[in-house]
Design a protein around this motif. Structure first.
Motif, PDB file in Angstrom:
ATOM      1  N   ASN A 162      34.647  59.172  12.667  1.00  0.00           N
ATOM      2  CA  ASN A 162      34.513  59.074  11.208  1.00  0.00           C
ATOM      3  C   ASN A 162      33.671  57.864  10.805  1.00  0.00           C
ATOM      4  N   THR A 166      30.170  58.257   8.803  1.00  0.00           N
ATOM      5  CA  THR A 166      30.057  57.598   7.495  1.00  0.00           C
ATOM      6  C   THR A 166      28.909  56.593   7.484  1.00  0.00           C
ATOM      7  N   PHE A 170      27.010  60.328   5.958  1.00  0.00           N
ATOM      8  CA  PHE A 170      27.861  61.488   5.679  1.00  0.00           C
ATOM      9  C   PHE A 170      29.177  60.980   5.069  1.00  0.00           C
ATOM     10  N   ASP A 171      29.148  60.755   3.775  1.00  0.00           N
ATOM     11  CA  ASP A 171      30.319  60.188   3.112  1.00  0.00           C
ATOM     12  C   ASP A 171      31.500  61.140   3.058  1.00  0.00           C
ATOM     13  N   SER A 172      31.235  62.432   3.245  1.00  0.00           N
ATOM     14  CA  SER A 172      32.332  63.397   3.201  1.00  0.00           C
ATOM     15  C   SER A 172      33.293  63.229   4.373  1.00  0.00           C
ATOM     16  N   ASP A 174      34.514  60.367   5.357  1.00  0.00           N
ATOM     17  CA  ASP A 174      35.324  59.166   5.180  1.00  0.00           C
ATOM     18  C   ASP A 174      36.796  59.562   5.124  1.00  0.00           C
ATOM     19  N   TYR A 176      38.310  61.568   7.069  1.00  0.00           N
ATOM     20  CA  TYR A 176      38.417  63.032   7.220  1.00  0.00           C
ATOM     21  C   TYR A 176      39.548  63.355   8.198  1.00  0.00           C
TER      22      TYR A 176
END
Length: 323
Positions: A162, A166, A170-172, A174, A176
């Motif tokens: 992650n 990040t 790819f902030d999605s 963060d 995850y």
């Protein structure tokens, strides 16, 4: 004077010195000594392998629950447990997922290990030594330790995966939750099993590649054969038995991949990562239905044996066909 004839000297064969060849051959009772030496190994194998298998078959034919486990007076019910198991829709869903899990893993393991073995054969001495040492170290890592490392790699808060995603924008990803997503957890388990299985398969295939005569490769290249053509026409036919052996071992390995799943997800989320060995343990432990759990284990053994038999029949049929 009477003439006396002298007798010719008689040549007696010289006595041979006593040695191993002149000794008496051991009697029948002495031939039992090799069998006595292997008796402990055979006894241990029977106790550790055959006895548990026979015990599981017996339990699958009984009404064996928690009370029977304590008292020991289990009643024979024949094939009732198998009928109950095969009429459960969840069982067939888990069986289908098991075959998907096995197929993906075996294809990836065979493809990656073959490429690694071919690459290792073409490396120099230093590079080959480094690759083989890395493979041995990865293969020697305990299963539970490797599974724990993968858990930390994909941890939602402290995992390096992650953090790396990040950092790349790819902030999605963060925080995850990988193991809360069934597809993601299934994919992580596939990566883990492939990572643990490739070293053994690659080392075995590399060892087999070193036995192929170089004259065959030189003749194929003189005829203008490409690399893929050389592999299809020379390498694979020469090493077909080794490929069959590695394939069968990987089918068994992936079919019984229980420790990784149980340590990482315990079959969850939901049933997304539940395969037949996990299903058998869940059935035996959740409701103390040890009879159904044993029946599920026996069905798993039969299905795994059926896959191997079909594969070997197909391979032998191809070998018998005229070329």
């Amino acid at each position: 004077m009477p003439v006396t004839r002298e007798r010719p000297p008689q040549h007696r064969p010289a006595r041979r010195p006593a040695g191993p060849s002149s000794r008496r051959r051991p009697g029948p009772r002495h031939n039992l000594w090799p069998y006595a030496l292997i008796t402990p190994a055979i006894g241990g194998m029977l106790y550790l392998l055959v006895y548990p298998l026979g015990r599981a078959v017996l339990i699958s034919l009984q009404d064996f629950r928690l009370r029977q486990l304590i008292s020991g007076d289990a009643e024979f019910v024949g094939l009732r447990n198998y009928r109950t198991l095969l009429s459960d829709p969840r069982f067939w869903e888990v069986a289908g997922r098991t075959f998907v899990f096995m197929a993906i893993n075996v294809v990836l393991i065979m493809a990656i290990s073959t490429l690694v073995a071919l690459m290792t054969e073409r490396l120099g001495r230093a590079g080959r030594t480094g690759v083989l040492c890395a493979l041995v170290l990865a293969w020697a890592m305990p299963v539970v330790a490797a599974t724990t490392v993968f858990q930390w790699l994909f941890h939602s808060e402290f995992g390096i995966v992650n953090w790396s995603l990040t950092s790349l924008g790819f902030d999605s990803f963060d925080r995850y939750p990988w193991f809360a997503n069934g597809t993601a957890a299934f994919a992580i388990l596939i990566v883990l099993v492939v990572w643990q299985s490739v070293p053994f398969a690659a080392i075995t295939l590399y060892s087999a590649l070193t036995t192929v005569p170089t004259e065959l490769y030189e003749s194929a290249r003189l005829d203008g054969a490409s690399g893929s053509r050389v592999f299809r026409s020379v390498t694979f036919p020469m090493l077909r038995p080794i490929f069959m052996l590695v394939f069968s071992l990987e089918v068994i390995w992936t079919f019984k991949a229980f420790v990784q799943i149980w340590v990482m997800t315990r079959g969850g989320p939901g049933d997304a990562t539940t395969i037949l060995p996990v299903y058998a343990v869940q059935t035996a432990l959740s409701s103390q239905r040890y009879d159904l759990g044993s029946a599920a284990s026996m069905v798993t053994v039969v299905l795994m044996s059926g896959v191997l038999v079909l594969y070997f029949r197909q391979m032998f049929r191809q070998e018998d066909e005229p070329r």
